[in-house]
Design an enzyme around this catalytic site. Structure first.
Site, PDB file in Angstrom:
ATOM      1  N   HIS A 111      38.464 -29.219  10.791  1.00 20.32           N
ATOM      2  CA  HIS A 111      37.378 -28.349  10.289  1.00 20.32           C
ATOM      3  C   HIS A 111      37.503 -28.139   8.766  1.00 20.32           C
ATOM      4  O   HIS A 111      37.679 -27.013   8.287  1.00 20.32           O
ATOM      5  CB  HIS A 111      37.356 -27.000  11.012  1.00 20.32           C
ATOM      6  CG  HIS A 111      35.996 -26.334  10.941  1.00 20.32           C
ATOM      7  ND1 HIS A 111      35.458 -25.595  11.962  1.00 20.32           N
ATOM      8  CD2 HIS A 111      35.062 -26.318   9.954  1.00 20.32           C
ATOM      9  CE1 HIS A 111      34.258 -25.133  11.609  1.00 20.32           C
ATOM     10  NE2 HIS A 111      34.001 -25.578  10.382  1.00 20.32           N
ATOM     11  N   ARG A 157      29.143 -28.496  14.973  1.00 15.59           N
ATOM     12  CA  ARG A 157      29.944 -27.634  15.830  1.00 15.59           C
ATOM     13  C   ARG A 157      30.398 -28.433  17.039  1.00 15.59           C
ATOM     14  O   ARG A 157      29.659 -29.270  17.551  1.00 15.59           O
ATOM     15  CB  ARG A 157      29.117 -26.431  16.307  1.00 15.59           C
ATOM     16  CG  ARG A 157      28.920 -25.347  15.248  1.00 15.59           C
ATOM     17  CD  ARG A 157      30.212 -24.633  14.903  1.00 15.59           C
ATOM     18  NE  ARG A 157      30.033 -23.568  13.928  1.00 15.59           N
ATOM     19  CZ  ARG A 157      30.265 -23.674  12.621  1.00 15.59           C
ATOM     20  NH1 ARG A 157      30.676 -24.825  12.118  1.00 15.59           N
ATOM     21  NH2 ARG A 157      30.105 -22.646  11.816  1.00 15.59           N
TER      22      ARG A 157
HETATM   23  C1  GLV Z   1      31.721 -23.819   8.567  1.00 17.81           C
HETATM   24  O1  GLV Z   1      31.857 -24.407   9.590  1.00 17.81           O
HETATM   25  C2  GLV Z   1      30.554 -23.062   8.237  1.00 17.81           C
HETATM   26  O2  GLV Z   1      29.750 -22.789   9.139  1.00 17.81           O
HETATM   27  O3  GLV Z   1      30.373 -22.688   7.067  1.00 17.81           O
END
Ligand code: GLV
Length: 310
Positions: free
Chosen positions: A273, A225
């Site tokens: 991401h 994160r």
């Molecule tokens: C993606 O970032 C997840 O947490 O699955």
């Protein structure tokens, strides 16, 4: 009859409906599955951060919540949740994450950039990488995803040290814990992989002081994160050469704004991401197997501990 509400992003339902229905049939669960149940009727909720639902207190019948994401920091009222919450654990996601991390580790380990960018007619020698066995890799976070990455990297020959809240050494990684253990991992790793959940204890973990503890020139790969790293401190550490490069898949604010300095920073690689997106083909069977076990009274697997936040 059990009623299951699916609530994710607008475009998600068509992708998930068939795999979820197939998995429910496979597990022998007789349930009504819908993306449109009124809150008062839902017994179970399948939720992702793209959902419009921002409050779980208005679900009087709710017995459990299933997150489509591995990271659950955005689940509404996470710390005060009164029903069990399962985070996504899917062998398909773990494999995808291990591959993504390994690819980016190898990019830096092998020094692939000049060749990938193109040598433009210039035939020249390039730095010879050391053997993998003499390249220390650190992994912060040795949960499902961190262990999968560690196992794959160790299989290639990298010495892997993980940092976890608790845990014992395994065949593929040495495990450190606590503040002193963190300092040892940071100080030893040439390549550092972040796969921690974002919690009260990990937010801003890599701040200016801890970045100073990192081995000089370290490559950081963040697939956890964005909030794990203080962005301003990272930029400062890249400027001095304390950190050599940062490959970032996650950001404090997503989408990363188009004018953000990260996009054009020569020592930052931005990845939008995508490291291990939830894939319905593998995730739906994993989620529904857990859901079916819960309905049989076997308890919920991958249950989030609200005190720890993951
Ligand atoms: C993606 O970032 C997840 O947490 O699955």
């Amino acid at each position: 009859l059990i009623r299951i509400l699916f609530s994710a992003g607008n475009g998600d339902w068509p992708e998930w409906e068939d795999p979820l229905r197939a998995a429910l049939a496979h597990e022998g669960v007789a349930a009504e599955l819908s993306a449109e149940l009124p809150p008062g009727e839902a017994d179970l909720l399948i939720w992702s951060p793209a959902s419009a639902i921002r409050d779980l207190t208005s679900f009087p019948r709710l017995k459990a919540v299933f997150s489509l994401w591995a990271g659950v920091e955005k689940v509404p009222g996470l710390t005060t949740l009164t029903v069990p919450l399962a985070r996504m654990v899917d062998p398909g996601m773990s494999a995808a994450m291990a591959e993504w991390v390994t690819g980016h580790v190898l990019r830096h380990h092998l020094g692939l950039d000049p060749v990938v960018r193109g040598l433009k007619g210039e035939w020249r020698g390039l730095p010879v990488p050391p053997p993998a066995r003499s390249r220390q890799v650190g992994i912060l976070g040795m949960g499902e995803l961190g262990r999968a990455a560690g196992r794959m990297l160790s299989g290639i020959g990298f010495p892997v040290t993980g940092w976890a809240r608790h845990g014992a050494d395994s065949a593929f990684a040495r495990i450190e814990s606590g503040e002193a253990g963190l300092a040892r991992v940071l100080g030893a790793a040439e390549i550092l992989v972040l796969l921690l959940p974002l919690t009260g204890a990990t937010r801003g973990l890599l701040d200016a002081a801890r970045l100073q503890l990192c081995r000089r020139g370290q490559v950081i790969i963040n697939a956890g994160r964005g909030g794990l790293i203080e962005e301003a401190a990272l930029l400062a550490a890249l400027d001095t050469g304390q950190i050599g490069h940062a490959t970032l898949d996650v950001f404090a604010a997503e989408p990363l704004p188009p004018d953000h300095v990260f996009w054009r920073h020569p020592k930052i690689t931005v990845s939008p991401h995508v490291a291990a997106a939830t894939n319905p083909a593998t995730a739906a069977p994993a989620l529904v197997a857990n859901l079916a076990g819960f309905l049989r009274g076997e308890g919920l697997k991958n249950r989030v501990d609200p005190d720890h936040g993951y």
